[in-house]
Design an enzyme around this catalytic site. Structure first.
Site, PDB file in Angstrom:
ATOM      1  N   HIS A  12      39.606  31.148  41.870  1.00  0.00           N
ATOM      2  CA  HIS A  12      40.667  30.150  41.735  1.00  0.00           C
ATOM      3  C   HIS A  12      41.775  30.385  42.770  1.00  0.00           C
ATOM      4  O   HIS A  12      41.857  31.440  43.410  1.00  0.00           O
ATOM      5  CB  HIS A  12      41.259  30.213  40.329  1.00  0.00           C
ATOM      6  CG  HIS A  12      41.841  31.565  40.017  1.00  0.00           C
ATOM      7  ND1 HIS A  12      43.065  31.973  40.497  1.00  0.00           N
ATOM      8  CD2 HIS A  12      41.336  32.602  39.317  1.00  0.00           C
ATOM      9  CE1 HIS A  12      43.292  33.204  40.090  1.00  0.00           C
ATOM     10  NE2 HIS A  12      42.267  33.618  39.368  1.00  0.00           N
ATOM     11  N   GLU A  85      37.942  35.294  32.897  1.00  0.00           N
ATOM     12  CA  GLU A  85      38.263  36.584  33.502  1.00  0.00           C
ATOM     13  C   GLU A  85      38.225  37.699  32.464  1.00  0.00           C
ATOM     14  O   GLU A  85      38.317  37.458  31.249  1.00  0.00           O
ATOM     15  CB  GLU A  85      39.646  36.518  34.163  1.00  0.00           C
ATOM     16  CG  GLU A  85      40.107  37.803  34.872  1.00  0.00           C
ATOM     17  CD  GLU A  85      39.197  38.273  36.001  1.00  0.00           C
ATOM     18  OE1 GLU A  85      38.023  38.596  35.715  1.00  0.00           O
ATOM     19  OE2 GLU A  85      39.669  38.340  37.156  1.00  0.00           O
TER      20      GLU A  85
END
Length: 209
Positions: A12, A85
């Protein structure tokens, strides 16, 4: 002949915490202006390279990074919970230097082997690698012979790459020091289970300065 899927892995865009080198795991931190610019660059890349599908982590920073690419292709992203994550436990929102100042022995052990000695309260890195591997294999199975953009996270992707490429997990920080924001790492997954790394950290756009 084995059917392969090409996964175009992207971390990202930049967040405030990442700009300060703070660990952002399960915390849902938004993009900075720089991060949004990186997302737009990924969108322009997608408009040229035309992946067949887009998958993202369920965290908002990954979804926002993928959004320009989705708009460029006129598609909706698929969400994969297994791409979230890692949870960094007590170090969420903190830097490694801050942790080292408080608990130097634990920080040194982490630096030596981050899998054998994860941060207190953190997700087991081996378990994270397993869920990341399973997630990428599910995506590949859903898109045989296709090219898929996958937007996820730095540590999760590095651990998963090690698992798929038969690299010891404890070496992930050394072998893959960092996945650059919104850069492309190309991975081929074959139906027979084999994997090949085709490129690493390729910028979406050349420096236009």
């Amino acid at each position: 002949m084995s059917v392969s899927t090409t996964l175009l892995l992207a971390r990202h865009g930049q967040t405030i915490w990442h700009a300060e080198n703070r660990y952002a795991g399960v915390s849902d931190i938004g993009l900075t202006d720089e991060g949004r610019a990186e997302a737009e660059a990924l969108g322009r890349w997608a408009a040229v390279h035309r992946p067949d599908a887009i998958w993202t982590s369920p965290l908002s920073r990954a979804i926002a990074t993928a959004d320009p690419a989705c708009r460029a292709l006129g598609v909706s992203p698929h969400r994969e919970p297994g791409l979230r994550e890692c949870d960094f436990g007590v170090v969420e929102g903190r830097t490694l230097a801050e942790f080292a100042a408080e608990v130097p022995d634990a920080a040194e052990a982490f630096r030596a082997d981050p899998v054998a000695y994860p941060f207190p309260g953190a997700e087991d890195p081996a378990a994270a690698a397993a869920r990341g591997t399973q997630a990428l294999r599910r995506i590949a199975a859903a898109h045989p012979g296709e090219r898929v953009l996958v937007v996820a996270h730095n540590t999760l992707l590095r651990l998963t790459l090690c698992a798929l490429l038969s690299i010891p997990l404890g070496e992930y920080r050394r072998v893959f020091p960092r996945l650059r924001n919104a850069a492309i790492t190309e991975l081929r997954l074959d139906k027979d289970g084999s994997a090949a790394l085709l490129s690493l950290n390729v910028p979406c756009e050349q420096d236009r300065s």
